[in-house]
Scaffold this motif. Structure first.
Motif, PDB file in Angstrom:
ATOM      1  N   ASN A 235      54.019  11.946  -5.119  1.00 18.76           N
ATOM      2  CA  ASN A 235      53.792  11.927  -3.675  1.00 18.76           C
ATOM      3  C   ASN A 235      53.209  10.614  -3.166  1.00 18.76           C
ATOM      4  OD1 ASN A 235      54.733  14.564  -3.032  1.00 18.76           O
ATOM      5  ND2 ASN A 235      52.888  15.413  -3.968  1.00 18.76           N
TER       6      ASN A 235
ATOM      7  N   GLU B 281      57.521  13.891   2.486  1.00 15.02           N
ATOM      8  CA  GLU B 281      58.720  14.342   3.179  1.00 15.02           C
ATOM      9  C   GLU B 281      59.870  13.353   2.934  1.00 15.02           C
ATOM     10  OE1 GLU B 281      58.945  17.194   4.610  1.00 15.02           O
ATOM     11  OE2 GLU B 281      56.805  17.667   4.311  1.00 15.02           O
ATOM     12  N   PRO B 282      61.115  13.812   3.050  1.00 14.14           N
ATOM     13  CA  PRO B 282      62.262  12.917   2.819  1.00 14.14           C
ATOM     14  C   PRO B 282      62.228  11.645   3.668  1.00 14.14           C
ATOM     15  CG  PRO B 282      63.008  15.182   2.880  1.00 14.14           C
ATOM     16  CD  PRO B 282      61.555  15.219   3.256  1.00 14.14           C
ATOM     17  N   GLU B 283      61.827  11.757   4.919  1.00  6.66           N
ATOM     18  CA  GLU B 283      61.795  10.570   5.782  1.00  6.66           C
ATOM     19  C   GLU B 283      60.742   9.575   5.292  1.00  6.66           C
ATOM     20  OE1 GLU B 283      62.769   7.886   8.722  1.00  6.66           O
ATOM     21  OE2 GLU B 283      63.849   9.612   7.892  1.00  6.66           O
TER      22      GLU B 283
ATOM     23  N   ARG C 150      59.785   9.268   2.127  1.00  4.35           N
ATOM     24  CA  ARG C 150      60.332   8.667   0.905  1.00  4.35           C
ATOM     25  C   ARG C 150      61.378   7.611   1.240  1.00  4.35           C
ATOM     26  NH1 ARG C 150      60.323  14.167  -0.909  1.00  4.35           N
ATOM     27  NH2 ARG C 150      62.602  14.278  -0.796  1.00  4.35           N
ATOM     28  N   ARG C 151      62.150   7.857   2.298  1.00  3.96           N
ATOM     29  CA  ARG C 151      63.172   6.884   2.698  1.00  3.96           C
ATOM     30  C   ARG C 151      62.517   5.586   3.174  1.00  3.96           C
ATOM     31  NH1 ARG C 151      65.668   4.714   6.883  1.00  3.96           N
ATOM     32  NH2 ARG C 151      64.215   5.713   8.320  1.00  3.96           N
TER      33      ARG C 151
ATOM     34  N   ASN D  32      64.258   7.650  -5.535  1.00  8.33           N
ATOM     35  CA  ASN D  32      64.187   8.355  -4.256  1.00  8.33           C
ATOM     36  C   ASN D  32      65.357   7.981  -3.360  1.00  8.33           C
ATOM     37  OD1 ASN D  32      61.855   9.722  -4.910  1.00  8.33           O
ATOM     38  ND2 ASN D  32      60.484   8.305  -3.855  1.00  8.33           N
TER      39      ASN D  32
ATOM     40  N   PHE E  72      68.568   9.715  -4.452  1.00  2.00           N
ATOM     41  CA  PHE E  72      68.607  11.096  -3.966  1.00  2.00           C
ATOM     42  C   PHE E  72      68.910  11.154  -2.475  1.00  2.00           C
ATOM     43  CE2 PHE E  72      66.092  12.196  -7.825  1.00  2.00           C
ATOM     44  CZ  PHE E  72      66.856  13.267  -8.253  1.00  2.00           C
ATOM     45  N   LEU E  73      68.342  10.219  -1.713  1.00  4.69           N
ATOM     46  CA  LEU E  73      68.510  10.241  -0.257  1.00  4.69           C
ATOM     47  C   LEU E  73      69.832   9.642   0.196  1.00  4.69           C
ATOM     48  CD1 LEU E  73      64.867   9.170   0.657  1.00  4.69           C
ATOM     49  CD2 LEU E  73      65.863  11.438   0.980  1.00  4.69           C
TER      50      LEU E  73
ATOM     51  N   ASN F 275      72.687  10.726  -0.577  1.00  2.46           N
ATOM     52  CA  ASN F 275      73.688  11.804  -0.573  1.00  2.46           C
ATOM     53  C   ASN F 275      74.665  11.729  -1.741  1.00  2.46           C
ATOM     54  OD1 ASN F 275      72.692  13.039   1.804  1.00  2.46           O
ATOM     55  ND2 ASN F 275      73.804  11.546   3.060  1.00  2.46           N
TER      56      ASN F 275
ATOM     57  N   SER G 154      67.877  17.931  -9.704  1.00 10.64           N
ATOM     58  CA  SER G 154      67.210  17.947  -8.411  1.00 10.64           C
ATOM     59  C   SER G 154      66.037  16.979  -8.416  1.00 10.64           C
ATOM     60  CB  SER G 154      66.720  19.356  -8.075  1.00 10.64           C
ATOM     61  OG  SER G 154      65.711  19.762  -8.991  1.00 10.64           O
ATOM     62  N   TYR G 155      65.562  16.648  -7.243  1.00 11.33           N
ATOM     63  CA  TYR G 155      64.431  15.730  -7.111  1.00 11.33           C
ATOM     64  C   TYR G 155      63.198  16.256  -7.842  1.00 11.33           C
ATOM     65  CZ  TYR G 155      60.531  13.304  -4.852  1.00 11.33           C
ATOM     66  OH  TYR G 155      59.375  12.601  -4.609  1.00 11.33           O
TER      67      TYR G 155
END
Length: 294
Positions: free
Chosen positions: A137, A142-144, A146-147, A191, A194-195, A197, A203-204
């Protein structure tokens, strides 16, 4: 965790007070990495001071990493001392007085018994769970998040990777590129994969601790349906991944004189993906970085 550490430190201090230097040396005759019993003691006392049970002090998540690293280090390099110095004084004295010849197996290289110090074992697994949660973490929850963190940390590496994938497609000879980077960049690059697509086979949540010699491999494959036909060659990419020299049950593995963990074999992280599609997915992340800069 604090209660377990405090209990272990109290036992260690009693044993240091009761045992002579010769008896301490008997616990572990050989030390590596220029360490000794006194340095071991000071390191563990420092760990206790880092886990103060004071509600007025904000807990520093980084301390989980220090505790876990120390436990893992001692499990590899100081296994004998780690298992014995935290015993109760009575149990430790009985072990020191026992006949070592009666404990020797007929086998020349008997397997190590399971790690018997249950408080240390409990502390290790609690520390690992906390370490895995905190480390993952650090690079976004959250995905955003991590992006954004991934783009800030790994876009230069990602751009170079895209450039090399495009170059492989346009060249007639085989090509190999090596990138050496920090663990933080590997986490953020994973990360981004994974993001992006890309259809991954894991899985993450299944990506755990990344250890020494962790590696990600982007393999480009070339295929020509008919060697004699005048058709365009097809290219695909497959991503492989290894978490490096890693072992979940480090307390129970047999340790030889090298005190080293083996690098886990690489596993396929994705199936074959058309190269153009993979480049396009990664390219969109770079374009997102350009939009963010504007």
């Amino acid at each position: 965790m604090y209660d377990i550490i405090a209990r272990l430190i109290a036992r260690m201090e009693r044993n240091f007070a009761r045992l002579s230097p010769a008896q301490l040396a008997q616990l572990q005759p050989d030390w590596c990495c220029n360490e000794n019993a006194d340095l071991f003691r000071e390191r563990w006392k420092k760990i206790l001071s880092s886990f103060k049970s004071d509600d007025s002090v904000v807990y520093d998540p980084a301390k989980a990493g220090e505790l876990y690293d120390s436990l893992k280090y001692d499990a590899l390099h100081n296994r004998c001392f780690l298992e014995r110095i935290f015993m109760s004084s009575e149990d430790l004295e009985r072990e020191l007085l026992s006949d070592p010849d009666q404990q020797t197996s007929e086998s020349e290289y008997p397997p190590d018994p399971l790690f018997s110090q249950q408080d240390v074992r409990t502390l290790y697994y609690k520390a690992k769970q906390l370490f895995d949660f905190v480390t993952r973490n650090e690079y976004g929850i959250e995905p955003e998040q991590r992006r954004k963190i991934g783009i800030q940390a790994s876009v230069p590496l990602l751009r170079q990777l895209i450039q090399d994938l495009q170059a492989v497609r346009n060249e007639s000879q085989a090509r190999t590129c090596f990138y050496f980077t920090k663990k933080s960049h590997i986490y953020t690059l994973l990360n981004l994969v994974f993001l992006s697509n890309m259809p991954t086979m894991a899985s993450y949540d299944k990506v755990g601790e990344l250890d020494y010699l962790t590696h990600i491999i982007f393999e480009v494959y070339e295929r020509k349906p008919d060697a004699d036909a005048d058709v365009q060659r097809e290219y695909s990419v497959r991503i492989g991944f290894s978490p490096g020299a890693n072992c979940f049950h480090v307390l129970d593995i047999n340790i030889d004189d090298t005190h080293a963990l083996k690098v886990l074999p690489r596993k396929n992280f994705t199936h074959h993906i058309p190269l153009e599609s993979a480049i396009s997915m990664l390219q969109r992340l770079v374009e997102d970085d350009c939009v963010t800069e504007k």
